[in-house]
Design an enzyme around this catalytic site. Structure first.
Site, PDB file in Angstrom:
ATOM      1  N   ARG A 117      11.052  -1.013  11.116  1.00 52.43           N
ATOM      2  CA  ARG A 117       9.951  -0.722  12.038  1.00 52.43           C
ATOM      3  C   ARG A 117       9.910  -1.734  13.168  1.00 52.43           C
ATOM      4  NH1 ARG A 117       4.581   0.352   8.499  1.00 52.43           N
ATOM      5  NH2 ARG A 117       3.726  -0.892  10.199  1.00 52.43           N
ATOM      6  N   ARG A 147      11.592  -5.487   5.201  1.00 52.75           N
ATOM      7  CA  ARG A 147      11.248  -4.078   4.906  1.00 52.75           C
ATOM      8  C   ARG A 147      12.144  -3.105   5.670  1.00 52.75           C
ATOM      9  NH1 ARG A 147       5.202  -1.803   5.439  1.00 52.75           N
ATOM     10  NH2 ARG A 147       5.347  -2.528   7.580  1.00 52.75           N
ATOM     11  N   ARG A 202     -10.060   0.342   8.579  1.00 53.59           N
ATOM     12  CA  ARG A 202      -9.599  -1.020   8.881  1.00 53.59           C
ATOM     13  C   ARG A 202     -10.647  -1.798   9.650  1.00 53.59           C
ATOM     14  NH1 ARG A 202      -3.596   0.355   8.915  1.00 53.59           N
ATOM     15  NH2 ARG A 202      -2.473  -1.591   9.096  1.00 53.59           N
ATOM     16  N   LYS A 241       0.839  -1.220   0.000  1.00 53.17           N
ATOM     17  CA  LYS A 241       0.000   0.000   0.000  1.00 53.17           C
ATOM     18  C   LYS A 241       0.872   1.266   0.000  1.00 53.17           C
ATOM     19  CE  LYS A 241      -2.135  -1.221   3.810  1.00 53.17           C
ATOM     20  NZ  LYS A 241      -1.414  -2.509   4.041  1.00 53.17           N
ATOM     21  N   ARG A 289      -0.495  -8.971  13.183  1.00 52.16           N
ATOM     22  CA  ARG A 289      -1.112  -7.958  12.312  1.00 52.16           C
ATOM     23  C   ARG A 289      -1.869  -8.621  11.167  1.00 52.16           C
ATOM     24  NH1 ARG A 289       4.143  -5.300  11.006  1.00 52.16           N
ATOM     25  NH2 ARG A 289       3.008  -4.046   9.495  1.00 52.16           N
TER      26      ARG A 289
HETATM   27  P1  ADP Z   1       2.189  -1.910   3.194  1.00 60.08           P
HETATM   28  O1  ADP Z   1       2.183  -0.393   3.172  1.00 60.08           O
HETATM   29  O2  ADP Z   1       0.987  -2.497   2.487  1.00 60.08           O
HETATM   30  O3  ADP Z   1       2.368  -2.488   4.570  1.00 60.08           O
HETATM   31  P2  ADP Z   1       4.768  -1.630   1.824  1.00 60.08           P
HETATM   32  O4  ADP Z   1       4.455  -0.779   0.636  1.00 60.08           O
HETATM   33  O5  ADP Z   1       5.502  -0.981   2.943  1.00 60.08           O
HETATM   34  O6  ADP Z   1       3.435  -2.388   2.349  1.00 60.08           O
HETATM   35  O7  ADP Z   1       5.611  -2.888   1.290  1.00 60.08           O
HETATM   36  C1  ADP Z   1       6.026  -3.914   2.190  1.00 60.08           C
HETATM   37  C2  ADP Z   1       7.370  -4.487   1.735  1.00 60.08           C
HETATM   38  O8  ADP Z   1       7.209  -5.178   0.497  1.00 60.08           O
HETATM   39  C3  ADP Z   1       8.474  -3.449   1.504  1.00 60.08           C
HETATM   40  O9  ADP Z   1       9.689  -4.003   1.891  1.00 60.08           O
HETATM   41  C4  ADP Z   1       8.418  -3.205  -0.005  1.00 60.08           C
HETATM   42  O10 ADP Z   1       9.678  -2.801  -0.505  1.00 60.08           O
HETATM   43  C5  ADP Z   1       8.021  -4.597  -0.521  1.00 60.08           C
HETATM   44  N1  ADP Z   1       7.158  -4.541  -1.726  1.00 60.08           N
HETATM   45  C6  ADP Z   1       6.161  -3.671  -1.997  1.00 60.08           C
HETATM   46  N2  ADP Z   1       5.589  -3.950  -3.192  1.00 60.08           N
HETATM   47  C7  ADP Z   1       6.244  -5.059  -3.673  1.00 60.08           C
HETATM   48  C8  ADP Z   1       6.127  -5.850  -4.860  1.00 60.08           C
HETATM   49  N3  ADP Z   1       5.196  -5.575  -5.804  1.00 60.08           N
HETATM   50  N4  ADP Z   1       6.957  -6.900  -5.009  1.00 60.08           N
HETATM   51  C9  ADP Z   1       7.890  -7.197  -4.059  1.00 60.08           C
HETATM   52  N5  ADP Z   1       8.061  -6.497  -2.935  1.00 60.08           N
HETATM   53  C10 ADP Z   1       7.249  -5.431  -2.733  1.00 60.08           C
HETATM   54  P1  AMP Z   2       0.509   0.471   9.059  1.00 62.15           P
HETATM   55  O1  AMP Z   2       1.560   1.532   8.991  1.00 62.15           O
HETATM   56  O2  AMP Z   2      -0.656   0.767   8.143  1.00 62.15           O
HETATM   57  O3  AMP Z   2       1.055  -0.913   8.892  1.00 62.15           O
HETATM   58  O4  AMP Z   2      -0.106   0.562  10.540  1.00 62.15           O
HETATM   59  C1  AMP Z   2       0.716   0.334  11.674  1.00 62.15           C
HETATM   60  C2  AMP Z   2      -0.136   0.237  12.923  1.00 62.15           C
HETATM   61  O5  AMP Z   2      -0.840   1.482  13.168  1.00 62.15           O
HETATM   62  C3  AMP Z   2      -1.229  -0.834  12.924  1.00 62.15           C
HETATM   63  O6  AMP Z   2      -0.733  -2.122  13.262  1.00 62.15           O
HETATM   64  C4  AMP Z   2      -2.177  -0.277  13.999  1.00 62.15           C
HETATM   65  O7  AMP Z   2      -1.652  -0.478  15.312  1.00 62.15           O
HETATM   66  C5  AMP Z   2      -2.118   1.233  13.721  1.00 62.15           C
HETATM   67  N1  AMP Z   2      -3.139   1.646  12.732  1.00 62.15           N
HETATM   68  C6  AMP Z   2      -2.914   2.155  11.486  1.00 62.15           C
HETATM   69  N2  AMP Z   2      -4.076   2.442  10.866  1.00 62.15           N
HETATM   70  C7  AMP Z   2      -5.066   2.091  11.736  1.00 62.15           C
HETATM   71  C8  AMP Z   2      -6.488   2.105  11.668  1.00 62.15           C
HETATM   72  N3  AMP Z   2      -7.135   2.537  10.566  1.00 62.15           N
HETATM   73  N4  AMP Z   2      -7.180   1.672  12.742  1.00 62.15           N
HETATM   74  C9  AMP Z   2      -6.555   1.248  13.852  1.00 62.15           C
HETATM   75  N5  AMP Z   2      -5.220   1.168  13.972  1.00 62.15           N
HETATM   76  C10 AMP Z   2      -4.466   1.592  12.928  1.00 62.15           C
END
Ligand code: ADP
Ligand code: AMP
Length: 220
Positions: A166, A133, A94, A13, A177
């Site tokens: 993170r 990541r 969410r 995302k 999660r």
């Molecule tokens: P989210 O925001 O949904 O938690 P991220 O965008 O932070 O996910 O991506 C999670 C991990 O996966 C990161 O390390 C990113 O570099 C990797 N990633 C994202 N998109 C792809 C993809 N299409 N193929 C492989 N790895 C990806």
């Molecule tokens: P993310 O960066 O989207 O992976 O979110 C990291 C953490 O933030 C999650 O595991 C939750 O603890 C909190 N969080 C983010 N968005 C929400 C949401 N819409 N509702 C509740 N908790 C959230």
């Protein structure tokens, strides 16, 4: 354009939001990023939410919804003035209560969502993506130590800040999660499907291929 990006943690995302933000001139609103910034700055909100993030649990709806509306109302001013063409919510809603609050709040303001983009992917891939990541605490860019390494190890390509891992990207918290996603967030898919605004994109492809698939789905 008013969009939501939904998908399990690690679906991509944040990665795709960065492309969409630029390409469609949208404001990227990541609730996770806002919570982490508050924790880093030791605000009252940060202190209230810290334990939830550390455990991989959702922050209570009341807090989250209030925070999102504070931000959305600011961003809507930029949209009305023509400065920006819309916004993109990443990580919100969410829960079904969050989705209802968003829908009702938008309706009160005479607005509605244009689309909800689902980044669909199997759980097995998520753990690998999240364990590897690395993120930029300055600009929010995401990397992967093996699959998407930065040009210089440990340094953000976009803004030059040092990358971090993170705290919630530890295997046990990642699994928690993912469980939360299945239990609390997945019901949103049929909610938005019924509204006829859910666009499903295969997120198990290269970053570029996912980005093209999103553009195609949005016809934008
Ligand atoms: P989210 O925001 O949904 O938690 P991220 O965008 O932070 O996910 O991506 C999670 C991990 O996966 C990161 O390390 C990113 O570099 C990797 N990633 C994202 N998109 C792809 C993809 N299409 N193929 C492989 N790895 C990806
Ligand atoms: P993310 O960066 O989207 O992976 O979110 C990291 C953490 O933030 C999650 O595991 C939750 O603890 C909190 N969080 C983010 N968005 C929400 C949401 N819409 N509702 C509740 N908790 C959230």
């Amino acid at each position: 354009m008013r969009l939501v990006l939904v998908g399990p943690p690690g679906a991509g995302k944040g990665t795709q939001a960065k492309f969409l933000e630029e390409r469609l001139d949208l404001v990227h609103i990541s609730t996770g990023d806002i919570f982490r910034a508050n924790i880093k700055n030791k605000t009252a909100l940060g202190q209230e939410v810290e334990a939830y993030l550390a455990k991989g649990q959702l922050v209570p709806d009341s807090l989250t919804i209030r925070m999102v509306w504070d931000r959305l109302d600011q961003v809507e001013k930029e949209v009305v003035s023509g400065e920006k063409r819309g916004w993109l919510l990443d990580g919100f809603p969410r829960t079904l209560d969050q989705a209802d609050a968003l829908k009702e709040g938008l309706a009160e303001r005479g607005l509605a969502l244009d689309a909800v983009v689902l980044l669909a992917i199997e759980d097995a891939i998520l753990v690998h993506r999240l364990v590897g990541r690395r993120t930029c605490p300055q600009c929010g860019a995401s990397y992967h130590v093996e699959d998407q390494p930065p040009k210089v190890e440990g340094i953000c390509d976009v803004c030059g800040h040092s990358l971090i891992q993170r705290e919630d990207d530890q295997e046990a918290t990642i699994r928690q999660r993912i469980d939360v996603y299945h239990g609390q967030t997945k019901p949103l898919l049929s909610y938005y499907e019924k509204e006829g605004i859910l666009l499903r994109v295969d997120a198990d492809q290269s970053v570029e291929a996912v980005s093209s698939a999103i553009s195609l789905a949005l016809q934008a």
